[in-house]
Design a protein around this motif. Structure first.
Motif, mmCIF file in Angstrom:
data_model
loop_
_atom_site.group_PDB
_atom_site.id
_atom_site.type_symbol
_atom_site.label_atom_id
_atom_site.label_comp_id
_atom_site.label_asym_id
_atom_site.label_seq_id
_atom_site.Cartn_x
_atom_site.Cartn_y
_atom_site.Cartn_z
ATOM 1 N N ALA A 155 0.827 -1.204 0.000
ATOM 2 C CA ALA A 155 0.000 0.000 0.000
ATOM 3 C C ALA A 155 0.867 1.262 0.000
ATOM 4 C CB ALA A 155 -0.945 -0.004 1.192
ATOM 5 N N LEU A 156 1.932 1.229 0.786
ATOM 6 C CA LEU A 156 2.832 2.378 0.803
ATOM 7 C C LEU A 156 3.484 2.571 -0.563
ATOM 8 C CD1 LEU A 156 4.237 4.674 2.269
ATOM 9 C CD2 LEU A 156 5.939 3.028 3.060
ATOM 10 N N LEU A 157 3.916 1.490 -1.183
ATOM 11 C CA LEU A 157 4.536 1.595 -2.510
ATOM 12 C C LEU A 157 3.541 2.094 -3.554
ATOM 13 C CD1 LEU A 157 6.751 -1.625 -2.542
ATOM 14 C CD2 LEU A 157 7.479 0.753 -2.233
ATOM 15 N N VAL A 158 2.302 1.627 -3.500
ATOM 16 C CA VAL A 158 1.272 2.104 -4.434
ATOM 17 C C VAL A 158 1.044 3.599 -4.234
ATOM 18 C CG1 VAL A 158 -1.205 2.005 -4.970
ATOM 19 C CG2 VAL A 158 0.113 -0.104 -4.789
ATOM 20 N N ALA A 159 0.940 4.022 -2.971
ATOM 21 C CA ALA A 159 0.728 5.445 -2.687
ATOM 22 C C ALA A 159 1.866 6.296 -3.222
ATOM 23 C CB ALA A 159 0.569 5.661 -1.183
ATOM 24 N N LEU A 160 3.105 5.842 -3.038
ATOM 25 C CA LEU A 160 4.252 6.616 -3.516
ATOM 26 C C LEU A 160 4.341 6.611 -5.031
ATOM 27 C CD1 LEU A 160 6.915 5.596 -0.851
ATOM 28 C CD2 LEU A 160 5.666 7.764 -1.031
ATOM 29 N N LEU A 161 4.124 5.464 -5.651
ATOM 30 C CA LEU A 161 4.186 5.386 -7.117
ATOM 31 C C LEU A 161 3.051 6.161 -7.782
ATOM 32 C CD1 LEU A 161 5.264 1.669 -7.601
ATOM 33 C CD2 LEU A 161 6.649 3.725 -7.977
ATOM 34 N N ALA A 162 1.936 6.337 -7.087
ATOM 35 C CA ALA A 162 0.799 7.073 -7.641
ATOM 36 C C ALA A 162 1.120 8.544 -7.883
ATOM 37 C CB ALA A 162 -0.401 6.952 -6.720
ATOM 38 N N ALA A 163 2.153 9.045 -7.242
ATOM 39 C CA ALA A 163 2.511 10.452 -7.395
ATOM 40 C C ALA A 163 3.220 10.724 -8.719
ATOM 41 C CB ALA A 163 3.397 10.903 -6.241
ATOM 42 N N VAL A 164 3.678 9.688 -9.401
ATOM 43 C CA VAL A 164 4.469 9.901 -10.610
ATOM 44 C C VAL A 164 3.591 10.156 -11.849
ATOM 45 C CG1 VAL A 164 6.245 8.930 -12.107
ATOM 46 C CG2 VAL A 164 6.400 8.619 -9.632
ATOM 47 N N PRO A 165 2.650 9.273 -12.196
ATOM 48 C CA PRO A 165 1.802 9.567 -13.364
ATOM 49 C C PRO A 165 0.799 10.674 -13.032
ATOM 50 C CG PRO A 165 1.696 7.234 -12.784
ATOM 51 C CD PRO A 165 2.399 7.940 -11.670
ATOM 52 N N PRO A 166 0.412 11.436 -14.022
ATOM 53 C CA PRO A 166 -0.560 12.508 -13.762
ATOM 54 C C PRO A 166 -1.890 11.978 -13.240
ATOM 55 C CG PRO A 166 0.459 12.809 -15.907
ATOM 56 C CD PRO A 166 0.908 11.461 -15.389
ATOM 57 N N LEU A 167 -2.401 12.651 -12.223
ATOM 58 C CA LEU A 167 -3.765 12.484 -11.715
ATOM 59 C C LEU A 167 -4.076 11.123 -11.107
ATOM 60 C CD1 LEU A 167 -5.569 14.271 -14.677
ATOM 61 C CD2 LEU A 167 -4.717 15.283 -12.568
ATOM 62 N N LEU A 168 -3.095 10.366 -10.683
ATOM 63 C CA LEU A 168 -3.354 9.041 -10.137
ATOM 64 C C LEU A 168 -3.533 9.042 -8.618
ATOM 65 C CD1 LEU A 168 -3.776 6.185 -11.135
ATOM 66 C CD2 LEU A 168 -1.344 5.780 -10.831
ATOM 67 N N THR A 169 -3.095 10.085 -7.941
ATOM 68 C CA THR A 169 -3.197 10.089 -6.484
ATOM 69 C C THR A 169 -4.640 10.092 -6.007
ATOM 70 O OG1 THR A 169 -2.953 12.499 -6.435
ATOM 71 C CG2 THR A 169 -0.961 11.179 -6.098
ATOM 72 N N TRP A 170 -5.503 10.799 -6.709
ATOM 73 C CA TRP A 170 -6.888 10.884 -6.274
ATOM 74 C C TRP A 170 -7.613 9.539 -6.395
ATOM 75 C CZ3 TRP A 170 -11.921 11.568 -8.604
ATOM 76 C CH2 TRP A 170 -12.888 11.927 -7.680
#
Length: 106
Positions: A76-91
């Motif tokens: 989950a932590l890795l998914v959260a951190l990797l989500a910051a790289v592609p546009p608009l994936l954090t939400w």
């Protein structure tokens, strides 16, 4: 039907950081369109580049702190951190974490 517990303080902070990071990405993408495609102004890139840089760094810090406080599994932590790289994936990742109960205090 089971209801998920509401997000705790760390979960709410993570949700806010994820939304801000996605909004600044949107502003940066619009700014890049205005600068490189329509060639009208570079003000959007100038402004949202700085705002997004701050939002990105803040999101990473908040994700790590939330992951520690909410005792996320490593995936989950890795998914959260990797989500910051592609546009608009954090939400969408924040919404998914909310549905899985990962934003609630344990």
């Amino acid at each position: 039907m089971t209801t998920k517990p509401p997000p705790g303080a760390s979960g709410k902070l993570f949700a806010t950081a994820a939304l801000i990071e996605a909004l600044t990405w949107t502003g940066l993408l619009v700014g890049m369109y205005l600068k490189y495609v329509s060639q009208t102004t570079d003000l959007g890139v100038w402004l949202f580049g700085r705002l997004h840089g701050l939002a990105f760094l803040g999101y990473v810090v908040v994700a790590v702190l939330a992951g520690m406080r909410l005792r996320w599994p490593l995936w989950a932590l890795l998914v959260a951190l990797l989500a910051a790289v592609p546009p608009l994936l954090t939400w969408p990742v924040e919404r998914w974490f909310r549905q899985r109960g990962l934003l609630s205090d344990r």
